[in-house]
Design an enzyme around this catalytic site. Structure first.
Site, PDB file in Angstrom:
ATOM      1  CB  SER A   1     103.502 -10.390  41.842  1.00  0.00           C
ATOM      2  OG  SER A   1     104.405 -10.721  42.827  1.00  0.00           O
ATOM      3  CE  LYS A   2     101.145 -14.194  48.322  1.00  0.00           C
ATOM      4  NZ  LYS A   2     100.323 -14.700  49.391  1.00  0.00           N
ATOM      5  NE  ARG A   3     106.419 -15.780  45.347  1.00  0.00           N
ATOM      6  CZ  ARG A   3     104.927 -16.290  45.373  1.00  0.00           C
ATOM      7  NH1 ARG A   3     104.481 -15.562  44.356  1.00  0.00           N
ATOM      8  NH2 ARG A   3     104.647 -17.107  45.886  1.00  0.00           N
TER       9      ARG A   3
END
Ligand code: GLU
Length: 497
Positions: free
Chosen positions: A262-264
């Protein structure tokens, strides 16, 4: 590849910080361009105003420049300011609104796109119904059937509207993806995508096609998540009478448990890696292997070697696992290649303030550096080691119970003699010779026909206060002659009481 000039682009949306997945896309696009003496262009896709993050563009640029993935057209950094270079600009989509509007109007005039006045309530209802009827999500085409007069009236009434792609109801859209081979979608499964939003901004889908065409992009290298959008894009190319670029959709990045990376996850921002002490060469080498392999056992590639060797036809379709341990391995390999001076400079930046106070002179750091190199993968590990007290004995006289100095059955008197023996031996060493190798050689020779544990154990304890630590020669080498002798003396005195 074709005779046409190779132009690739990286087209991030400034919705946050550049993450490692984005860096991988940028790197692959960059390598394709460089290998073919082409152009690597950076375009900013900022049409989603709700997700726009202030400072995002600067972060993207700083990350790319740090990693050496530098654009030679489009949005660039010129003496730390954002500048646009090239003859296909502007390269920031929010500065190109009139261009998209022109093409949207053309598509409407040709019935290849249509106005849609549906309210959010109606769209929610459509969504629900389609779900119930097990139809693919999407718009039901209601406004496609409005008469010319109805449209004119609604526009005259200033009714809120968007512009939608008029996707054909039959046939298939097929392309030859450089990574996936032939990919095909039934047109009925492809949504009548919104092209122009009610705020007058284009959606990504219209903007990306217009820009890739106008900027003469030959190869679109982007993540797998865009595969299902590609038929919409190809339809637009066809409606607008343009030749589409070649597409290469890169495999997803996965966590080691195979879930989607996840880029979060705050941790995956490129500049976070910089902060932690990863070297750009190491990160790039690691990122290059996220989906690609050279087909040989070679793992270490300089940037130039990557440019020479990289080829999209060796990028796999399957998700690429992102393994931090491998990144640590790469970083160590690159740290080991550094000269002693460069490593000393590198590590200096990570020395915690309170440790700095204790390193009174550069000489101690020079001696400590090789030991640190043996025990860290990245600069930030030093902070952790220091916080966990693993290095304390280098800076503070250790405290311990005198009986801990005793080795197995070796009696106290003998231990005192043993310590005194190496004390005397080391007193003859010259200050400037006093390094790990020298101390080790002297002591091992001296202990040749003696029982070793009875000397080396108390020596280790005297110097570190610990049963387990790096070997005592290493500690002595770092501490230097004066401090080593002083600690041996403290141990002898403690036992002699
Ligand atoms: N703006 C899109 C993104 O942020 C780019 C997709 C593409 O490369 O076409 O991923």
């Amino acid at each position: 590849m074709s005779d046409k000039k190779i132009v690739t682009r990286f087209a991030p949306s400034p919705t946050g910080f550049l993450h490692v997945g984005g860096l991988r896309t940028a790197l692959y696009a960059y390598l394709v361009a460089k290998k073919n003496n082409g152009t690597f262009l950076l375009r900013i896709e900022d049409t989603d105003r709700e997700r726009y993050v202030e400072g995002g563009v600067k972060n993207i640029l700083e990350s790319l420049y740090w990693a050496n993935v530098v654009p030679n057209e489009g949005v660039t950094l010129q003496s730390e300011s954002i500048a646009q270079i090239g003859s296909h600009g502007p390269y920031i989509q929010s500065e190109r609104l009139s261009i998209y509007k022109k093409y949207a109007d053309q598509l409407i005039a040709n019935k290849q796109a249509y106005y849609c006045f549906c309210t959010p309530e109606r769209l929610a209802q459509v969504r629900e119904e389609r779900q119930k009827n097990k139809l693919p999500p999407g718009y039901d085409g209601f406004c496609k059937n409005l008469t010319k007069e109805e449209v004119a009236q609604k526009l005259a009434e200033n009714q809120n509207h968007v512009v939608r792609l008029n996707m054909p109801d039959d046939g298939e859209t097929t392309w030859n993806d450089l990574i996936h081979g032939e990919v095909s979608f039934k047109n009925t499964d492809v949504d009548d995508q919104v092209l122009l939003k009610s705020d007058g901004y284009p959606t990504y889908h219209l903007a990306v096609v217009v820009d890739d065409h106008e900027m003469e992009i030959s190869h679109v290298v982007r993540g797998d998540e865009w595969i299902s959008s590609t038929p919409k894009h190809l339809q637009l190319y066809s409606y607008l009478g343009w030749t589409p670029p070649v597409f290469a959709h890169l495999p997803l990045l996965l966590n080691t448990d195979k879930s989607k990376l996840s880029k979060r996850q705050g941790d995956v921002a490129v500049l976070d890696y910089k902060e932690k002490g990863y070297l750009p060469e190491a990160l790039i080498n690691f990122v290059a292997f996220l989906g690609w392999n050279p087909g040989t056992p070679q793992e270490i590639f300089s940037f130039d070697e990557l440019v020479q060797t990289f080829n999209l036809n060796r990028v796999g379709k399957a998700g690429a696992v992102f393994n931090l341990e491998k990144l640590d391995w790469y970083n160590r390999e690159y740290l080991k290649k550094m000269s002693a001076d460069d490593f000393k400079n590198y590590i200096s930046a990570f020395i915690p303030e309170n440790m700095k106070e204790k390193i009174d002179n550069g000489k101690m750091l020079t001696r400590l550096a090789p030991i640190l190199l043996d025990r860290i993968s990245k600069g930030s590990d030093l902070v952790k080691m220091y916080d966990e007290g693993e290095l304390t004995y280098f800076f503070e006289t250790p405290k311990y119970l005198p009986e801990k100095l005793l080795w197995k059955t070796t009696p106290k008197d003998q231990t005192i003699l043993n310590l005194q023996g190496i004390y005397d031996l080391l007193s003859y060493s010259k200050d400037e010779d006093f390094d790990v190798d020298h101390v080790k050689e002297e002591i091992m020779e001296y202990l040749q026909d003696k029982e070793k544990g009875g000397t080396l154990h108390p020596m280790r304890l005297a110097l570190s206060g610990l049963d387990k630590s790096p070997d005592p020669f290493v500690i002595a080498g770092v501490l230097g002659k004066k401090e080593t002798l002083s600690r041996l003396k403290i141990a002898i005195d403690a036992l002699s009481k």
